[in-house]
Motif scaffolding. Sequence first.
Motif, PDB file in Angstrom:
ATOM      1  N   ASN A 142       0.837  -1.194   0.000  1.00 34.42           N
ATOM      2  CA  ASN A 142       0.000   0.000   0.000  1.00 34.42           C
ATOM      3  C   ASN A 142       0.879   1.253   0.000  1.00 34.42           C
ATOM      4  OD1 ASN A 142      -1.734   2.138   0.624  1.00 34.42           O
ATOM      5  ND2 ASN A 142      -3.068   0.846   1.875  1.00 34.42           N
ATOM      6  N   ASP A 143       0.936   1.931  -1.132  1.00 36.44           N
ATOM      7  CA  ASP A 143       1.758   3.145  -1.216  1.00 36.44           C
ATOM      8  C   ASP A 143       1.254   4.239  -0.287  1.00 36.44           C
ATOM      9  OD1 ASP A 143       3.737   2.380  -3.111  1.00 36.44           O
ATOM     10  OD2 ASP A 143       2.255   2.534  -4.708  1.00 36.44           O
ATOM     11  N   ASP A 144      -0.047   4.267  -0.030  1.00 35.60           N
ATOM     12  CA  ASP A 144      -0.584   5.264   0.900  1.00 35.60           C
ATOM     13  C   ASP A 144      -0.039   5.040   2.303  1.00 35.60           C
ATOM     14  OD1 ASP A 144      -2.036   6.515  -1.082  1.00 35.60           O
ATOM     15  OD2 ASP A 144      -3.904   5.451  -0.635  1.00 35.60           O
ATOM     16  N   ALA A 145       0.060   3.777   2.710  1.00 29.31           N
ATOM     17  CA  ALA A 145       0.613   3.464   4.033  1.00 29.31           C
ATOM     18  C   ALA A 145       2.071   3.904   4.125  1.00 29.31           C
ATOM     19  CB  ALA A 145       0.487   1.967   4.321  1.00 29.31           C
ATOM     20  N   LEU A 146       2.817   3.708   3.062  1.00 28.30           N
ATOM     21  CA  LEU A 146       4.215   4.139   3.054  1.00 28.30           C
ATOM     22  C   LEU A 146       4.324   5.656   3.101  1.00 28.30           C
ATOM     23  CD1 LEU A 146       5.674   1.671   0.391  1.00 28.30           C
ATOM     24  CD2 LEU A 146       5.938   1.547   2.870  1.00 28.30           C
ATOM     25  N   ALA A 147       3.417   6.331   2.394  1.00 28.89           N
ATOM     26  CA  ALA A 147       3.457   7.802   2.351  1.00 28.89           C
ATOM     27  C   ALA A 147       3.193   8.417   3.713  1.00 28.89           C
ATOM     28  CB  ALA A 147       2.449   8.318   1.331  1.00 28.89           C
ATOM     29  N   LYS A 148       2.477   7.693   4.566  1.00 25.99           N
ATOM     30  CA  LYS A 148       2.131   8.215   5.883  1.00 25.99           C
ATOM     31  C   LYS A 148       3.238   8.003   6.919  1.00 25.99           C
ATOM     32  CE  LYS A 148      -2.843   7.541   5.196  1.00 25.99           C
ATOM     33  NZ  LYS A 148      -4.031   6.728   5.567  1.00 25.99           N
ATOM     34  N   LEU A 149       4.315   7.315   6.535  1.00 31.20           N
ATOM     35  CA  LEU A 149       5.333   6.984   7.526  1.00 31.20           C
ATOM     36  C   LEU A 149       6.092   8.207   8.023  1.00 31.20           C
ATOM     37  CD1 LEU A 149       6.741   3.593   6.222  1.00 31.20           C
ATOM     38  CD2 LEU A 149       5.395   3.995   8.297  1.00 31.20           C
ATOM     39  N   ASP A 150       6.248   9.234   7.204  1.00 35.27           N
ATOM     40  CA  ASP A 150       6.906  10.448   7.698  1.00 35.27           C
ATOM     41  C   ASP A 150       6.139  11.034   8.881  1.00 35.27           C
ATOM     42  OD1 ASP A 150       9.003  10.323   5.944  1.00 35.27           O
ATOM     43  OD2 ASP A 150       8.127  11.696   4.488  1.00 35.27           O
ATOM     44  N   ASP A 151       4.815  11.001   8.795  1.00 35.88           N
ATOM     45  CA  ASP A 151       4.000  11.457   9.925  1.00 35.88           C
ATOM     46  C   ASP A 151       4.180  10.536  11.128  1.00 35.88           C
ATOM     47  OD1 ASP A 151       3.001  13.570   8.436  1.00 35.88           O
ATOM     48  OD2 ASP A 151       1.202  12.475   7.826  1.00 35.88           O
ATOM     49  N   ARG A 152       4.359   9.251  10.848  1.00 32.57           N
ATOM     50  CA  ARG A 152       4.559   8.289  11.926  1.00 32.57           C
ATOM     51  C   ARG A 152       5.875   8.564  12.650  1.00 32.57           C
ATOM     52  NH1 ARG A 152       2.334   5.602  15.788  1.00 32.57           N
ATOM     53  NH2 ARG A 152       3.108   3.516  16.144  1.00 32.57           N
ATOM     54  N   TRP A 153       6.940   8.868  11.904  1.00 37.31           N
ATOM     55  CA  TRP A 153       8.228   9.174  12.549  1.00 37.31           C
ATOM     56  C   TRP A 153       8.092  10.433  13.405  1.00 37.31           C
ATOM     57  CZ3 TRP A 153       8.644   4.696  11.350  1.00 37.31           C
ATOM     58  CH2 TRP A 153       8.924   4.156  10.110  1.00 37.31           C
ATOM     59  N   ALA A 154       7.361  11.413  12.892  1.00 39.96           N
ATOM     60  CA  ALA A 154       7.154  12.650  13.652  1.00 39.96           C
ATOM     61  C   ALA A 154       6.339  12.392  14.912  1.00 39.96           C
ATOM     62  CB  ALA A 154       6.461  13.687  12.772  1.00 39.96           C
ATOM     63  N   HIS A 155       5.463  11.395  14.864  1.00 38.11           N
ATOM     64  CA  HIS A 155       4.653  11.025  16.031  1.00 38.11           C
ATOM     65  C   HIS A 155       5.507  10.303  17.077  1.00 38.11           C
ATOM     66  CE1 HIS A 155       1.136   9.582  18.267  1.00 38.11           C
ATOM     67  NE2 HIS A 155       1.651   8.363  18.212  1.00 38.11           N
ATOM     68  N   LEU A 156       6.434   9.447  16.620  1.00 36.85           N
ATOM     69  CA  LEU A 156       7.237   8.654  17.547  1.00 36.85           C
ATOM     70  C   LEU A 156       8.342   9.471  18.214  1.00 36.85           C
ATOM     71  CD1 LEU A 156       7.611   5.337  15.499  1.00 36.85           C
ATOM     72  CD2 LEU A 156       6.329   5.637  17.626  1.00 36.85           C
ATOM     73  N   ALA A 157       8.917  10.412  17.504  1.00 38.32           N
ATOM     74  CA  ALA A 157      10.085  11.127  18.009  1.00 38.32           C
ATOM     75  C   ALA A 157       9.867  11.758  19.385  1.00 38.32           C
ATOM     76  CB  ALA A 157      10.547  12.172  16.997  1.00 38.32           C
ATOM     77  N   PRO A 158       8.776  12.505  19.616  1.00 38.68           N
ATOM     78  CA  PRO A 158       8.608  13.098  20.943  1.00 38.68           C
ATOM     79  C   PRO A 158       8.412  12.068  22.049  1.00 38.68           C
ATOM     80  CG  PRO A 158       6.692  13.540  19.549  1.00 38.68           C
ATOM     81  CD  PRO A 158       7.752  12.979  18.666  1.00 38.68           C
ATOM     82  N   MET A 159       7.904  10.881  21.697  1.00 45.96           N
ATOM     83  CA  MET A 159       7.763   9.830  22.705  1.00 45.96           C
ATOM     84  C   MET A 159       9.133   9.305  23.128  1.00 45.96           C
ATOM     85  SD  MET A 159       4.467   7.753  21.279  1.00 45.96           S
ATOM     86  CE  MET A 159       2.936   8.619  20.915  1.00 45.96           C
ATOM     87  N   TYR A 160      10.053   9.188  22.176  1.00 49.06           N
ATOM     88  CA  TYR A 160      11.420   8.794  22.512  1.00 49.06           C
ATOM     89  C   TYR A 160      12.076   9.849  23.400  1.00 49.06           C
ATOM     90  CZ  TYR A 160      11.863   4.644  19.524  1.00 49.06           C
ATOM     91  OH  TYR A 160      11.739   3.381  18.989  1.00 49.06           O
ATOM     92  N   LEU A 161      11.879  11.123  23.060  1.00 45.52           N
ATOM     93  CA  LEU A 161      12.454  12.199  23.866  1.00 45.52           C
ATOM     94  C   LEU A 161      11.882  12.196  25.284  1.00 45.52           C
ATOM     95  CD1 LEU A 161      12.406  15.045  21.201  1.00 45.52           C
ATOM     96  CD2 LEU A 161      14.444  13.923  22.131  1.00 45.52           C
ATOM     97  N   ARG A 162      10.629  11.849  25.395  1.00 46.59           N
ATOM     98  CA  ARG A 162       9.960  11.810  26.697  1.00 46.59           C
ATOM     99  C   ARG A 162      10.407  10.613  27.528  1.00 46.59           C
ATOM    100  NH1 ARG A 162       3.984  10.168  26.008  1.00 46.59           N
ATOM    101  NH2 ARG A 162       5.050   8.143  25.840  1.00 46.59           N
ATOM    102  N   ASP A 163      10.582   9.450  26.887  1.00 53.93           N
ATOM    103  CA  ASP A 163      10.727   8.199  27.628  1.00 53.93           C
ATOM    104  C   ASP A 163      12.155   7.675  27.731  1.00 53.93           C
ATOM    105  OD1 ASP A 163       7.965   8.087  28.042  1.00 53.93           O
ATOM    106  OD2 ASP A 163       7.620   6.974  26.186  1.00 53.93           O
TER     107      ASP A 163
END
Length: 282
Positions: free
Chosen positions: A33-54
Motif C-alpha cells: 500500500n503506497d498510501d501506508a508508506l506515504a504516511k510513515l513520515d507522519d509516523r516518525w514525527a509522532h514517535l520522536a517526541p515519545m522517545y524524547l519523553r521516555d
Amino acid sequence: MQHLTVLGAGVLGSQIAFHAAYHGKQVVIYDLNDDALAKLDDRWAHLAPMYLRDLPDATEDRLAAAVQRLATTSDLATALKDADLVIEAVPEILEIKREVWAKVGQIAPEQTIFATNSSTLLPSDIAEASGRPEQFLAMHFANDIWRFNTVEIMGHAGTVTQAIDAAVAFSQEIGMIPVRLYKEQPGYILNSLLIPFMTAAAKLYLHSVADIADIDATWRKGTGAPMGPFEIYDLIGMETPYNLNIQSNDPELRAFAQLLKRDFIDQGRLGRAVGRGFYDYD
C-alpha cells in the motif's frame, strides 16, 4: 546483522523499523500500500517526541539520524536485496502470511534470517511456505517497544540454533531484552496471559455490563496496573483484535469483532496511533 527489512507499515511494523534505525541499523520498510508508506513520515514525527519523553539517551540529532536510515518501497525485490533479517508484521491472517513468505523465500539472499511478528500463529504454521524452514522463527514485539522492550523469540522444531542465536544478538543490539521460548506456544508468554484478559473485557463490553472507563479504572485501581483493557485495545489498534476474533469459534467474540468493524474501524477509530479508538487522544 546490519540490514533489516520490515514487511508491513502498520503500527507495530513501523515501531520495529524506527527502533532498529534508532539503534543504528539500516532499515527498509515494505508494504503493498503506497498510501501506508506515504504516511510513515507522519509516523516518525509522532514517535520522536515519545522517545524524547521516555528515553534518557534520546536527542533530536539521534532521532534525525534514525530517520535517515529508514527507506520505503512497494517493490519486494528492492526491499530484500540486502536483508540480513526480515521481520514480517502483516495482518494476522494465516493465508496472507504464507503468501507473503512464499514470495520472500524466492527472492531473499541465501543467508537471510526470517522472522514473523505474529501475535498468535506458530512458526511451524508458516515456516514451510518460506521454503527455508530451518531459518524461520518468531520474534514477537509488544506495542510501544521503546518502553516495553522485550522480544519473545520462538523457533519451531526445525529452526537451527544459529538462527535463534542471531535473532537474540540482533535484539540485544537494538536495545531489546530477548526472551527465549523453549517450545512453541500459541500466544507466546505475553499473549497467553493477555488474550484471556482481553477476551473477558470484550464480553463485558459486548453485554453492556459497565462503561469502558469504569472497567479500565476498576482494573487499574484493583491491581495497580498502568492501563486497563480498553486502553490496551487502543494501544494494540483495532485491526489485530478484529482479525483474531472475526473467525473465532465463539459467537460472542465474532459479535465483538463485528462491533469493532462497525463502530471503530469503519469510523476511522483505529486506536491510539491515529488519536482515536475507545478513547480520544490529544
